[in-house]
Design a protein around this motif. Structure first.
Motif, PDB file in Angstrom:
ATOM      1  N   PHE A 242       0.918  -1.173  -0.068  1.00  9.69           N
ATOM      2  CA  PHE A 242      -0.006  -0.061  -0.082  1.00  9.69           C
ATOM      3  C   PHE A 242       0.841   1.252  -0.026  1.00  9.69           C
ATOM      4  O   PHE A 242       2.148   1.093   0.490  1.00  9.69           O
ATOM      5  CB  PHE A 242      -0.782  -0.069   1.217  1.00  9.69           C
ATOM      6  N   SER A 243       0.561   2.087  -0.699  1.00 12.19           N
ATOM      7  CA  SER A 243       1.140   3.307  -0.626  1.00 12.19           C
ATOM      8  C   SER A 243       0.225   4.668  -0.439  1.00 12.19           C
ATOM      9  O   SER A 243      -0.783   4.758  -0.970  1.00 12.19           O
ATOM     10  CB  SER A 243       2.199   3.664  -1.712  1.00 12.19           C
ATOM     11  N   ILE A 244       0.659   5.599   0.031  1.00 11.33           N
ATOM     12  CA  ILE A 244      -0.192   6.867   0.311  1.00 11.33           C
ATOM     13  C   ILE A 244       0.688   8.028   0.074  1.00 11.33           C
ATOM     14  O   ILE A 244       1.875   8.150   0.528  1.00 11.33           O
ATOM     15  CB  ILE A 244      -0.579   6.919   1.674  1.00 11.33           C
ATOM     16  N   SER A 245       0.333   9.209  -0.788  1.00 18.82           N
ATOM     17  CA  SER A 245       1.087  10.277  -1.311  1.00 18.82           C
ATOM     18  C   SER A 245       0.247  11.503  -1.433  1.00 18.82           C
ATOM     19  O   SER A 245      -1.113  11.310  -1.775  1.00 18.82           O
ATOM     20  CB  SER A 245       2.288  10.083  -2.013  1.00 18.82           C
ATOM     21  N   GLY A 246       0.841  12.600  -1.271  1.00 18.27           N
ATOM     22  CA  GLY A 246       0.060  13.744  -1.516  1.00 18.27           C
ATOM     23  C   GLY A 246       0.590  15.054  -1.097  1.00 18.27           C
ATOM     24  O   GLY A 246       1.531  15.128  -0.653  1.00 18.27           O
ATOM     25  N   PHE A 264      -8.164   9.887  -3.650  1.00 16.26           N
ATOM     26  CA  PHE A 264      -8.185   9.136  -4.631  1.00 16.26           C
ATOM     27  C   PHE A 264      -7.715   7.710  -4.216  1.00 16.26           C
ATOM     28  O   PHE A 264      -6.556   7.605  -3.508  1.00 16.26           O
ATOM     29  CB  PHE A 264      -7.186   9.773  -5.639  1.00 16.26           C
ATOM     30  N   ILE A 265      -8.244   6.562  -4.668  1.00 13.66           N
ATOM     31  CA  ILE A 265      -7.788   5.296  -4.510  1.00 13.66           C
ATOM     32  C   ILE A 265      -7.573   4.983  -5.987  1.00 13.66           C
ATOM     33  O   ILE A 265      -8.450   4.949  -6.615  1.00 13.66           O
ATOM     34  CB  ILE A 265      -9.043   4.422  -3.807  1.00 13.66           C
ATOM     35  N   ASN A 266      -6.392   4.625  -6.030  1.00 11.42           N
ATOM     36  CA  ASN A 266      -5.814   4.082  -7.457  1.00 11.42           C
ATOM     37  C   ASN A 266      -6.206   5.030  -8.531  1.00 11.42           C
ATOM     38  O   ASN A 266      -6.789   4.622  -9.512  1.00 11.42           O
ATOM     39  CB  ASN A 266      -6.501   2.615  -7.700  1.00 11.42           C
ATOM     40  N   LEU A 299      -4.053   6.972  -2.573  1.00  7.78           N
ATOM     41  CA  LEU A 299      -3.890   5.976  -2.106  1.00  7.78           C
ATOM     42  C   LEU A 299      -3.649   5.016  -3.143  1.00  7.78           C
ATOM     43  O   LEU A 299      -4.411   4.521  -3.900  1.00  7.78           O
ATOM     44  CB  LEU A 299      -4.793   5.384  -1.140  1.00  7.78           C
ATOM     45  N   GLU A 300      -2.700   4.059  -3.390  1.00 10.82           N
ATOM     46  CA  GLU A 300      -2.371   3.163  -4.140  1.00 10.82           C
ATOM     47  C   GLU A 300      -2.590   1.857  -3.245  1.00 10.82           C
ATOM     48  O   GLU A 300      -1.840   1.348  -2.613  1.00 10.82           O
ATOM     49  CB  GLU A 300      -0.913   3.030  -4.753  1.00 10.82           C
TER      50      GLU A 300
END
Ligand code: ADP
Ligand code: MG
Length: 618
Positions: A242-246, A264-266, A299-300
């Motif tokens: 999982f990754s989260i950025s922004g 945003f998810i994917n 979010l990926e």
């Protein structure tokens, strides 16, 4: 007839399958509720088709017609009618694919739904074909299909949305509201799809024109303005696939609503209560109650961890590992923004119990009692302390007109931080004023001393003055004419905000005229503001209001808070003694002198009794 009916047993209701057209209309109610939702379905198809440029054209905010044009791979001529059939999709072939789709669409019902409640014209050319095609439908019925020339890509125009479902049409809002909804939608998608050029037009007006942007910061600046971007910091976090950025705002920059929280998810814009809660919790300790940070979070997650098939328009998603993702987002923000550290320094530390969200109604009572008490103290200052004499409302010019017009420091000399300023000979105020660290004003009162936060108290003054002026239709705030009118170029968001608030800004003391295209001419500003900054003040306010969709009270409160915050003297600015005197006078002329509009205190009082106790004099 009636008699017969009573005698016979009524026929049981027969269960039957609905015909296709009826099914389509029911589905349309779920997928398409307003022009913006049709635009959303169409642009998702454009993205799925690999478009590098997507252009939206509206008539009456989309109520009369909306067009989405792309340069994607197009639709093969023979498939054109099929694209408008229910459950016709090129994106999945079996149910097992649903949990792993990477595309926006897969249900194969958007075009059929839209077509069933409008008149649709689609011109498309498939990349593998020489000739394009055109198809027209009305209420879902095929009207025409013929070859037509076009560059590779697709153009779909939807006219007279809900023409055949009058009940639905009645619920449509104004063109202005629909236009805002479309702009908001494109804002979300443009943040996630920065490689795409986005345009939104209505008639000759260009509402948005975004060139492909190299970074999220660049795209965010184009959409929300530089004044917002300056307050944002990057964050990122990774854990087990999982990754989260922004980007997220530092705690010193907040908004009156959650409009500027983008999740945003994917790369799919989503709404998810759990994730909103994670943002709230991350910031709860460091921003005042009722305020919200700006957050853009990507979010990926592995495709198998998210179910987008819970809502027909796919705006709500179900996260399989909801708790874990909640924790990750909260942590990503806390660490990326140093929120824990900040919470130690928060200006209202110790005030926790008195914050409105915990205290409820009783807090108002306490504040009122404090107000009365302090006013009492100030007004009976006598010769031993600062005497509040009150100023005729709306007459004080806080920072002198020359300063504003010519950009030079106001008269009276500069007081050095920490030194007592000279007391004017003819002063009615025998107590001196000190400026501490160019941030706080110290002065003596009858019962002790007060420390006044210069920014918070100026905010309070500007806020109340402007609010009063708005309530009275605009006579309260004197306008300062600028010697050199300022010509300002606005972003699309600022134009929207300006159009929505021109009258209010005029009532607050701004003299502004449209100046062709996207620009305005500012000829006067409220006399009480300190930081006009060649117009940056107005741009900052418009940025704060851009794309907000909260007509009425909330909207006006945001406008006032934004004006007060940007217009107020900042921490770190030197003030002269007359300026300090004025500030304190005007603060106590307001009816709520104890806190700024965000609920932070304007002053701290030390009573003589407390000093005596501390020095062991009792
Ligand atoms: P879905 O997107 O769920 O597949 P839609 O009803 O939105 O269903 O679209 C049906 C089909 O029409 C898509 O699967 C796609 O093959 C085709 N299509 C629609 N819009 C476009 C477009 N702009 N470019 C290329 N193909 C498109
Ligand atoms: Mg689709």
């Amino acid at each position: 007839m009636r008699g017969d009916m009573e005698q016979t047993i009524p026929e049981p209701p027969r269960i039957q399958l609905l015909d296709g057209a009826t099914i389509d209309r029911i589905a349309a109610g779920e997928v398409v509720e307003r022009p913006a939702s049709a635009v959303k379905e169409l642009l998702e198809n454009s993205l799925d088709a690999g478009a590098g440029s997507i252009s939206i054209k509206l008539e009456d905010g989309g109520l009369t017609s909306l067009t989405v044009e792309d340069d994607g791979h197009g639709i093969p001529f023979r498939d054109l009618p099929l694209a408008f059939e229910r459950h016709a999709t090129s994106k999945i072939t079996a149910a097992a694919d649903i949990m792993h789709v990477g595309s926006f669409g897969f249900r194969g019902e958007a075009l059929a739904s839209i077509a069933s409640v409008s008149r649709v014209r689609c011109v498309s050319r498939y990349s593998g074909e020489e000739m394009g095609g055109m198809i027209e439908l009305s209420g879902g019925e095929l009207v025409r299909r013929e070859p037509a020339p076009r560059n590779c890509g697709t153009t779909i125009t939807v006219s007279d949305l809900f023409f055949n479902t009058p009940a639905r049409r009645k619920y449509m809002r104004t063109a202005q509201a629909e236009r805002r909804a479309v702009i908001k939608l494109i804002t979300r998608f443009a943040l996630a799809h920065r490689e795409v050029r986005w345009q939104v037009r209505e008639g000759r007006d260009v509402l948005l024109d975004l060139m492909p942007a190299p970074s999220l910061t660049d795209r965010t600046r184009d959409l929300l303005g530089a004044a917002v971007v300056d307050h944002l910091a990057r964050f990122s976090f990774e854990k087990g696939g999982f990754s989260i950025s922004g980007l997220a705002s530092r705690p010193t920059f907040t908004r009156g609503n959650r409009d500027h929280q983008y999740l945003f998810i994917n790369r799919r814009p989503v709404q998810n209560a759990t994730l909103s809660q994670a943002i709230h919790q991350a910031y709860r300790e460091v921003i005042p109650a009722g305020r919200h940070p700006v957050v853009i979070a990507f979010l990926e997650v592995p495709a198998g961890e998210v179910d987008v098939n819970v809502h027909p328009a796919k705006t709500e998603v179900r996260l399989l590992l909801e708790r874990e993702i909640f924790g990750m987002l909260k942590k990503a923000l806390q660490e990326g923004l140093n929120l824990r550290e900040f919470s130690e320094l928060r200006p209202w530390a110790g005030e926790e119990a008195a914050r409105p969200e915990d205290g409820g109604a009783s807090r108002d009572g306490i504040a009122k009692a404090q107000d009365d008490y302090l006013r009492e103290h100030f007004q009976r200052g006598g010769s031993a302390g600062y005497e509040f004499k009150g100023v005729p409302r709306g007459q004080g010019e806080l920072f002198g007109s020359r300063a504003l017009r010519e950009g030079i420091p106001a008269q009276g000399g500069t007081s050095l931080a920490g030194e007592p300023g000279p007391v004017p000979a003819d002063s009615l105020h025998p107590a001196p004023f000190w400026q501490l660290h160019r941030t706080y004003i110290v002065t003596q009162i009858r019962g002790g001393l007060v420390l006044i936060d210069q920014h918070n108290s100026h905010e309070r003054i500007l806020y109340n003055e402007a609010r009063q002026s708005l309530a009275e239709g605009g006579r309260r705030v004197p306008t300062q004419q600028l010697l050199f009118p300022a010509h300002l170029e606005l972003t699309p968001g600022q134009v929207q905000a300006w159009q929505g608030h021109a009258e209010e800004l005029a009532a607050m003391g701004f003299t502004v005229e449209p100046f062709g295209g996207q620009s305005i001419l500012v000829q006067g500003v409220p006399a009480s503001v300190k930081n006009w900054n060649e117009g940056q003040l107005l741009l900052d306010i418009l940025d704060d209001l851009a794309w907000d969709d909260h007509p009425g009270q909330q909207d006006q409160a945001d406008l006032l808070a934004s004006y007060a915050c940007h217009g107020a003297v900042r921490a770190g600015e030197p003030l002269t003694v007359p300026e300090m005197q004025n500030l304190v006078d005007q603060l106590f002329a307001t009816d709520t002198p104890l806190s700024c509009p965000h609920g932070r205190p304007t002053l701290i009082q030390f009573s003589l009794a407390e000093l005596e106790k501390r020095f062991g004099r009792t």
